[in-house]
Design an enzyme around this catalytic site. Structure first.
Site, PDB file in Angstrom:
ATOM      1  N   GLY A 138       1.133  -1.214   0.006  1.00  0.00           N
ATOM      2  CA  GLY A 138      -0.018  -0.062   0.190  1.00  0.00           C
ATOM      3  C   GLY A 138       0.495   1.498   0.072  1.00  0.00           C
ATOM      4  CB  CYS A 139       0.467   4.493   1.500  1.00  0.00           C
ATOM      5  SG  CYS A 139      -1.453   5.172   0.568  1.00  0.00           S
ATOM      6  CB  VAL A 140       4.106   1.812   3.859  1.00  0.00           C
ATOM      7  CG1 VAL A 140       4.706  -0.143   2.869  1.00  0.00           C
ATOM      8  CG2 VAL A 140       5.711   2.250   4.407  1.00  0.00           C
ATOM      9  CB  ALA A 141       4.718  -0.029  -1.821  1.00  0.00           C
TER      10      ALA A 141
END
Length: 350
Positions: A138-141
């Protein structure tokens, strides 16, 4: 030592104002004749002015079957990803034949063969290029992907590694879903891609140096953020406790990470933060006691294109390097949070 040689961002072709997107969501998600004041308030408070979408607005209500939605993802992700990677390689003055590793990340669609495989021939990458498709971060990738490029290049100091993120978030909007999580998602997320070219220590390159990385997975938070997979596609899971988790955990993570390098927050000359949304950004500012303006580049990205999931922090990094490049030799910090619930930190030297 890994250097970030270039960062390039790309956006989906259809740009719309927040007002027009709100009208589209109201027609697609709300029962006919229902009160839309809560939706309007959520979309106004998102602090997003414009977003880019994969399809024209009048096409979204037709996409109700997961197969058709995912076909639209593949059809758009391949050319958008090719644009991002080609742009990054051009900026780094490297050839596609120079690439030893291509990592691809997305949480908004799936493909087998994966998008990275479909790009090898299209871009002219070597047939022996190593590929790592990643789903679920998700957004952390965006930050995690840079960290994993660094891990690879520590063992390949002559190597070149590329991270590609493509996130077509608008294809995950759920029609006929009036849940608060879906309404928030439709207020924040847009479509785009980002690519990073990184070079190993023995490869001539300019750009910021990756000094170190850190990952932190918080226990008992698996249900805070993610997807429920349904017949109509990815149904968002987004708990209202996310800003509180940031306030509770982020400062200790950052301080401990920096202390291992003899640094404190005041030594950081640029905070490259994922634009998770107004409440999350306010929690980051509060938790870290950041000075006024420390996240200006992130706030501007949120307003201009919305939250692009894992691609967003790459756009913020690109804009930081182009518009607010810190003094050479000083420290910077990349940070993002995502499903797990987790955080990723990358310490840079500009």
């Amino acid at each position: 030592m890994t250097r970030i040689a270039a960062v390039h961002g790309a956006l989906a072709p259809h740009q719309h104002t927040q007002h027009d997107i709100t009208d589209m969501v109201a027609k697609a998600c709300l029962p006919e004749g229902s009160d839309r004041r809560v939706l309007d308030r959520l979309h106004r408070s998102a602090r997003v002015a414009t977003r880019h979408m994969t399809l024209p607005l009048d096409r979204y209500d037709d996409l109700r079957d997961f197969g058709a939605i995912n076909d639209a993802f593949i059809a758009a992700a391949v050319p958008l990803g090719a644009e991002a990677v080609a742009g990054a390689l051009d900026a780094a003055e490297l050839s596609p034949r120079d690439v030893d590793l291509l990592m691809f990340t997305s949480v908004t669609g799936i493909a087998a063969p994966s998008v990275d495989a479909r790009l090898v021939g299209r871009l002219g990458l070597r047939p022996d290029v190593k590929r790592v498709p990643v789903f679920g971060l998700g957004c952390v990738a965006g930050v995690a992907g840079i960290a994993r490029l660094h891990d690879f290049l520590l063992g390949r100091p002559d190597g070149v590694a590329v991270l590609l993120s493509v996130e077509l978030c608008s294809l995950t909007f759920q029609r006929d879903d009036i849940s608060p999580a879906n309404m928030v998602a439709t207020a924040l997320f847009g479509d785009g891609a980002g690519a990073v070219v990184a070079c190993g220590a023995r490869r001539p390159a300019t750009g910021p140096v990756v000094v170190d990385t850190r990952s932190h997975l918080y226990p008992d938070t698996e249900q805070v953020m993610g997807w429920d997979i349904t017949g109509s596609g990815f149904r968002i899971v987004l708990d209202a406790c996310v800003p509180d988790l940031v306030r509770k955990n982020l400062a200790a993570d950052v301080d401990g990470f920096l202390a291992g390098h003899g640094l404190v927050r005041e030594d950081i000359t640029a905070w490259v933060c994922h634009p998770g949304g107004p409440k999350v950004l306010e929690a980051v500012e509060e938790a870290l006691a950041l000075p006024d303006g420390a996240l200006d580049v992130t706030w501007r990205s949120l307003a201009a294109v919305g939250n692009l999931s894992s691609s967003s922090v790459l756009h913020v990094l690109r804009d930081t390097l182009a518009e607010r490049r810190p003094p050479a030799g000083t420290a910077g910090l990349l940070l993002a949070m995502g499903p797990g619930f987790c955080s990723e930190l990358v310490l840079l030297r500009w």
